[in-house]
Structures are given as C-alpha cells and as structure tokens.
Design a protein around this motif. Structure first.
Motif, PDB file in Angstrom:
ATOM      1  N   ASN A   1      -2.324 -15.981   9.036  1.00  0.00           N
ATOM      2  CA  ASN A   1      -3.662 -16.008   8.431  1.00  0.00           C
ATOM      3  C   ASN A   1      -4.438 -14.710   8.635  1.00  0.00           C
ATOM      4  O   ASN A   1      -5.656 -14.676   8.501  1.00  0.00           O
ATOM      5  CB  ASN A   1      -4.483 -17.193   8.998  1.00  0.00           C
ATOM      6  N   MET A   2      -3.736 -13.595   8.971  1.00  0.00           N
ATOM      7  CA  MET A   2      -4.425 -12.337   9.208  1.00  0.00           C
ATOM      8  C   MET A   2      -5.041 -11.800   7.917  1.00  0.00           C
ATOM      9  O   MET A   2      -4.384 -11.739   6.886  1.00  0.00           O
ATOM     10  CB  MET A   2      -3.449 -11.311   9.781  1.00  0.00           C
ATOM     11  N   GLN A   3      -6.300 -11.423   7.986  1.00  0.00           N
ATOM     12  CA  GLN A   3      -7.021 -10.840   6.852  1.00  0.00           C
ATOM     13  C   GLN A   3      -7.708  -9.558   7.294  1.00  0.00           C
ATOM     14  O   GLN A   3      -8.137  -9.434   8.442  1.00  0.00           O
ATOM     15  CB  GLN A   3      -8.062 -11.827   6.337  1.00  0.00           C
ATOM     16  N   ASP A   4      -7.821  -8.630   6.365  1.00  0.00           N
ATOM     17  CA  ASP A   4      -8.494  -7.367   6.633  1.00  0.00           C
ATOM     18  C   ASP A   4      -9.112  -6.885   5.324  1.00  0.00           C
ATOM     19  O   ASP A   4      -8.670  -7.267   4.236  1.00  0.00           O
ATOM     20  CB  ASP A   4      -7.478  -6.338   7.160  1.00  0.00           C
ATOM     21  N   HIS A   5     -10.134  -6.075   5.429  1.00  0.00           N
ATOM     22  CA  HIS A   5     -10.713  -5.449   4.242  1.00  0.00           C
ATOM     23  C   HIS A   5      -9.972  -4.143   3.955  1.00  0.00           C
ATOM     24  O   HIS A   5      -9.841  -3.292   4.844  1.00  0.00           O
ATOM     25  CB  HIS A   5     -12.200  -5.167   4.450  1.00  0.00           C
ATOM     26  N   TYR A   6      -9.496  -4.021   2.732  1.00  0.00           N
ATOM     27  CA  TYR A   6      -8.752  -2.835   2.299  1.00  0.00           C
ATOM     28  C   TYR A   6      -9.704  -1.960   1.488  1.00  0.00           C
ATOM     29  O   TYR A   6     -10.124  -2.335   0.393  1.00  0.00           O
ATOM     30  CB  TYR A   6      -7.552  -3.274   1.454  1.00  0.00           C
TER      31      TYR A   6
ATOM     32  N   LEU B   1      -2.305   4.137  -2.791  1.00  0.00           N
ATOM     33  CA  LEU B   1      -2.128   5.341  -1.987  1.00  0.00           C
ATOM     34  C   LEU B   1      -3.438   5.859  -1.404  1.00  0.00           C
ATOM     35  O   LEU B   1      -3.422   6.625  -0.439  1.00  0.00           O
ATOM     36  CB  LEU B   1      -1.463   6.439  -2.832  1.00  0.00           C
ATOM     37  N   ALA B   2      -4.575   5.451  -1.966  1.00  0.00           N
ATOM     38  CA  ALA B   2      -5.869   5.974  -1.522  1.00  0.00           C
ATOM     39  C   ALA B   2      -6.633   4.988  -0.652  1.00  0.00           C
ATOM     40  O   ALA B   2      -7.775   5.258  -0.284  1.00  0.00           O
ATOM     41  CB  ALA B   2      -6.727   6.350  -2.739  1.00  0.00           C
ATOM     42  N   GLY B   3      -6.015   3.857  -0.324  1.00  0.00           N
ATOM     43  CA  GLY B   3      -6.712   2.840   0.450  1.00  0.00           C
ATOM     44  C   GLY B   3      -6.150   2.659   1.841  1.00  0.00           C
ATOM     45  O   GLY B   3      -5.074   3.169   2.181  1.00  0.00           O
ATOM     46  N   GLY B   4      -6.895   1.905   2.642  1.00  0.00           N
ATOM     47  CA  GLY B   4      -6.448   1.607   3.994  1.00  0.00           C
ATOM     48  C   GLY B   4      -7.384   0.643   4.681  1.00  0.00           C
ATOM     49  O   GLY B   4      -8.343   0.138   4.093  1.00  0.00           O
ATOM     50  N   THR B   5      -7.112   0.393   5.935  1.00  0.00           N
ATOM     51  CA  THR B   5      -7.880  -0.575   6.696  1.00  0.00           C
ATOM     52  C   THR B   5      -9.344  -0.181   6.835  1.00  0.00           C
ATOM     53  O   THR B   5      -9.677   0.998   6.975  1.00  0.00           O
ATOM     54  CB  THR B   5      -7.282  -0.768   8.101  1.00  0.00           C
TER      55      THR B   5
ATOM     56  N   SER C   1       0.835  -1.204   0.000  1.00  0.00           N
ATOM     57  CA  SER C   1       0.000   0.000   0.000  1.00  0.00           C
ATOM     58  C   SER C   1       0.869   1.252   0.000  1.00  0.00           C
ATOM     59  O   SER C   1       0.666   2.191   0.760  1.00  0.00           O
ATOM     60  CB  SER C   1      -0.946  -0.006   1.203  1.00  0.00           C
ATOM     61  N   GLY C   2       1.861   1.241  -0.862  1.00  0.00           N
ATOM     62  CA  GLY C   2       2.654   2.439  -1.115  1.00  0.00           C
ATOM     63  C   GLY C   2       3.714   2.746  -0.083  1.00  0.00           C
ATOM     64  O   GLY C   2       4.112   3.910   0.083  1.00  0.00           O
TER      65      GLY C   2
END
Length: 552
Positions: free
Chosen positions: A302-307, A478-482, A84-85
């Motif tokens: 196995n960590m997952q998150d929505h970006y 650059l425009a995304g995150g958790t 993520s940049g």
C-alpha cells in the motif's frame, strides 16, 4: 542479555511523529518514556561532527544541502523503477532529531477534508475531517491568529512566506489568469485555489518537530533520549510486545516496557521493523528466517508517494530569479541580510507559491498540486547526484504532482539484520489513471505559462513537454521523481489493514505504529502537517488507553 533501560513507553524514531509523542506522553510527569533515534542530535553544539550540517538544518534555505547530506539524511535508494524510465531514485529521509521535519522543504499543507473523510470510509473510524481538525489546531501556532480552522496556542509555528518575489507573484497571477481562483487559506479543508505557501518557520528559522516539541520536553526527568541508537527488533513475549533491542556505539542494548512499544520510524523503517520482528507476510518472513509472531499480509504494501514533474523555464534579462542570489557577492549580501533581519534568500522554503486545481471539470476535488517558484535547478547536477543546486542563469519552475495517485508500491525487509535497508519498490506511474494524469498536468502547466502575466519574464515561448500525449508521458517519466512523501505501508482501517483505528497492531498486544505509514490513502499535498496531526491524536489514544488500564 539483561535490559539496561526500563520505561512505560519506548518510542522508536525521533522524527515528526516521535517528537510529538515524546512531548505529549511526558507532559503529565506520570509516565517514563525512552525515545530512540538512529541519527544524531540536531543542535550544532551538541554534535561537533556534523556542526555545519546542523547549521544548515536550522537555516531554511539549507534544505538544498541537507537533501544530499549523509550526516543527517539516510539517502535511501529504491529499486530500478520501470514506470519512471528505468531509474532508481534517492529517497531523502531525516537521520537526526526531528527526522524529515529537520531537512524537508518546510511547507505547511494539511490536505483536503475529503482525504480524512475517505479514511473513515475505509474503516478508520474517528479519523474524519471533523475528528482530526482539533488535532491540527492543537499542534499549531498560527501567526495569522486563531479561527475555527487554526490554532494559536500549539507548539508548531506556522508563518507566511517571508517575501513575494516578483517572478513568483507573476506565477501566482498566471495561475489565476488560467482560471485557478486565488485563495489565501489553503488549509481550511477546501484546497481549490492558488496562493503563497505557509511555512513551519519562526523568526526566519526552521521550526521542526524537534524544535517545537522535543527540545522543551528534553528537560523533563521522565524522558530519556538516546541518539545513535538503531533499533534492530521488537522483543515479544508470545504475542505481547515487551521491549526493543537497539545498537548504539557498537553495543547491543535493550529497553523493556511496562505499557507499550510505539513505532514512529516512518513509512520506510516501521514496516521493516515489524517484519524482522515477526509481524508481516508469512512467506516473506520464512524467507528471511524470521519466526512468525503474527501473519499480517498488508505490512509493507500500500506504499504511496507523490510523483512530481520538473517543469522549468529560462527568464530573459534583466529579470532575475533567486538563482542569481545564490552566488558570489550577492550571496554574501544575502548572508548579511539574513544575519541582520532573518529575511531574504536564506529564509526561503523549497517553493514559494502553490496551486491546487482540477484537471477536469467533472472532478469533485482538486487532483493536482503545483509548486511554483522564482528559481530553477541545475538539471545536470540533479540528474547526476539527485541533489538540488540552483541554476547559474535566471529561471522559474512550476512543478506539478497528482495528489491522490492510484499507483501502489511496497517496502519490505530484505534481511533479518535491522541495520540493512529495506527493499523499496515505488511503482511510479504504474496505474493508467496516473499516466493520464501526468499528461493532464503538463497541459495545465503549458496553459499557465501562456498567460499574459508571464510574457514579460519568459525568455522563449513554448516548452519541452512534447506535442502528443505519448511524448508528454515520456517527458514525465524522465523528468519526475519523489516528492519525499512515502506513506501507507502500515495502514489503519478495517480488518484488511495491519492497524485498527486506535493505531494498534492487529494480532499482537502492546504495540502501536504512529507515523506517516498509518495513512490508508495519501493526503492531498505535503505530508508533514498530517503526520504531526496523527501523532497528536495518537498520543491522546495512548494516554486514554493508560487511563483505561488503571481503571480496570
């Protein structure tokens, strides 16, 4: 050091899962429970030092303040993330009774039936959609009423969005014009469609797990709740968990248990606690100087998150968004309106409308969620502080995320000291499928923004996403995150995973994990409702185990 507390069960963490567990395990009056919370009380009058922060907790729009408030928020920080940049990300997590249900966006989303059927296929038998639906229903007080998918007698109030702002309504209409069907109920297991969100709110106020479950249960004599109590290790006798150690007001204290230790500390803290107590990857534990109680290689993996990708556009005059309601005289009017009616700006959740859509026709299930709202963020403030503040000028947003990312990160202890944050490696967009997905998401948002329903509102045609796939990927990085949905770090499933389907930690006795970390795969959408469901089902498993022990 002698123990100063004894219980049948100790629950570590009073977040979404811990509140449910404390309430359900004490209902019968048969079991003594101690609940440990590292943060403070969520009730304003109980915590003078965080009075204003707690007022913000219970006012729905206050999430914009609590999202960056260290009094009620851990504000974890990840490692620098190349996908993520080359940025590090702040991860808000609740540091208060109710945990993240006290500071989240209040959106009620269960996910797809296929999510849970997939869990069962991964070895988590008893967790298919048909298995978990009764626990969603058990938890829920659905204001629309009871039906085959929804309950009306549960503790957690679920209500419709209070207002349909014209710009948000136009966004939902544009989704339909782009080929996404309207669907009033996005929580019946079949998500595909667009609609307005439902919220965990009641009478215009946040209905957190603390409000719904814990506050009523705190009146029971068999429940002891300790706040400002930071758990630092699980105490083992051989391979049997017999208690926990915690720090409170500068002192080290112990709770010893007769039945079980239950970790409900969340996807960040539960794997760390296991590791510093001796359950995890042997090599890592040796590096930390921790004695290995049981080798469990997948702890912390196995960590997952929505970006989520920020996509917002300016509106032309005279069309206004809720941005203008957040300042000056209009804000005073909204405060008065909320005080009199519990409606208006202060009653809003983080997003207004929602769409679940397939980016490719050959897909069997929706792969993308879009959060739409008649609001836009101050990007300079967001980039500098990773906090939310509404823009000065009118704007709207359509923020997409991939609901089932393939990228996997990790969360591991970096010190044997339980007060030290773990090392969080998100690995966003590290999988090629996820990289293609963000490009597809931006093309979908572009299509929605080109629909006739938005033409009267948009200040300019076009978007900042780029012209080529490479430019779109660069924008997304650059425009995304958790989206604050970390899960999976102490997953249940077959023998590969740390937990069996009863949520018991393999290789040791009297120890369970019951929180978002147990998901073998992330649910399709916001994770709070699934976490509460997991705790409802987990509590029943704990109580069934107690009955079996007595019968034996």
């Amino acid at each position: 050091m002698a123990a100063d507390l004894y219980a049948d069960y100790v629950i570590v963490g009073a977040g979404s899962a811990g509140c449910v567990l404390a309430a359900r395990l004490t209902e019968s009056g048969e079991h003594k429970v101690v609940l440990l919370e590292a943060g403070g009380d969520d009730r304003p009058l109980k915590e003078p030092s965080q009075f204003i922060s707690n007022i913000m907790i219970h006012t729905p729009i206050g999430f914009g303040k609590t999202l960056n408030d260290p009094k009620v928020n851990w504000l974890y920080e990840t490692e620098v993330d190349e996908g993520s940049g080359g940025r590090a990300h702040k991860w808000p997590k609740g540091k208060v009774l109710g945990g993240s249900s006290s500071i989240n966006g209040m959106l009620y989303v269960r996910g797809q039936s296929a999510d849970y059927d997939g869990w069962a296929q991964m070895g988590a038998r008893g967790w298919s959609w048909d298995d978990v639906l009764p626990y969603f229903r058990k938890s829920e007080h659905q204001e629309r009423g009871e039906d085959e998918f929804h309950g009306a007698d549960g503790p957690l109030n679920v209500s419709d969005f209070p207002d349909e702002h014209p710009v948000s309504a136009a966004l939902v209409e544009a989704c339909q014009q782009a080929g996404i069907p309207y669907k009033k109920d996005l929580n019946d297991g079949n998500q595909e469609g667009c609609s307005f969100f439902q919220m965990t709110a009641k009478n215009g106020r946040r209905h957190s797990a603390a409000v719904a479950y814990l506050h009523p249960a705190m009146k029971r004599p068999n429940l002891t709740v300790e706040t400002r109590a930071m758990t630092t290790r699980i105490i083992f006798d051989g391979k049997k968990a017999v208690g926990v150690e915690f720090k409170q007001n500068g002192e080290t204290r112990k709770v010893m248990v007769g039945r079980e230790v239950i970790l409900a500390a969340g996807a960040v803290e539960s794997p760390k606690l296991l590791e510093i107590s001796g359950v995890g990857q042997g090599a890592l534990l040796q590096e930390l100087g921790v004695k290995v109680v049981h080798e469990s290689p997948m702890v912390g993996e196995n960590m997952q998150d929505h970006y989520m990708i920020g996509c917002q556009a300016a509106l032309k005059e005279p069309h206004h968004s809720i941005n203008q309601l957040s300042r000056g005289v209009k804000l005073l009017g909204e405060i008065a309106k909320y005080g009199l009616t519990r409606k208006g700006l202060l009653s809003y959740a983080v997003a207004h409308g929602c769409a679940f859509v397939k980016t490719r026709p050959e897909l069997q299930f929706p792969d993308v969620q879009i959060h739409v709202m008649a609001a836009s963020m101050d990007l300079e403030y967001l980039n500098q502080y990773q906090g939310l503040r509404l823009d000065k000028d009118p704007g709207m947003a359509s923020n997409p995320c991939q609901v089932r990312p393939e990228s996997r990160g990790s969360i591991h202890a970096k010190s044997p000291d339980g007060t030290v944050w773990p090392k969080i490696v998100p690995n966003y967009l590290s999988d090629p499928i996820d990289k293609q997905s963000v490009v597809d998401q931006l093309k979908l948002i572009r299509k929605i923004w080109q629909q006739p329903a938005l033409e009267p509102y948009l200040k300019e045609k076009g978007d900042p996403f780029g012209n080529t796939d490479e430019e779109m990927l660069a924008y997304a990085k650059l425009a995304g995150g958790t989206l604050y949905h970390a899960v999976g770090t102490v997953a249940m499933g077959d023998e590969r995973y740390p937990l069996d389907p009863q949520l018991r930690v393999r290789g040791v006795e009297n120890l369970r994990v019951i929180d978002a970390s147990v998901m073998p795969k992330i649910s399709s959408g916001n994770t709070n409702a699934p976490t509460i469901m997991i705790a409802e089902k987990g509590a029943e498993m704990v109580l069934a185990g107690a009955k079996q022990a007595v019968a034996a």
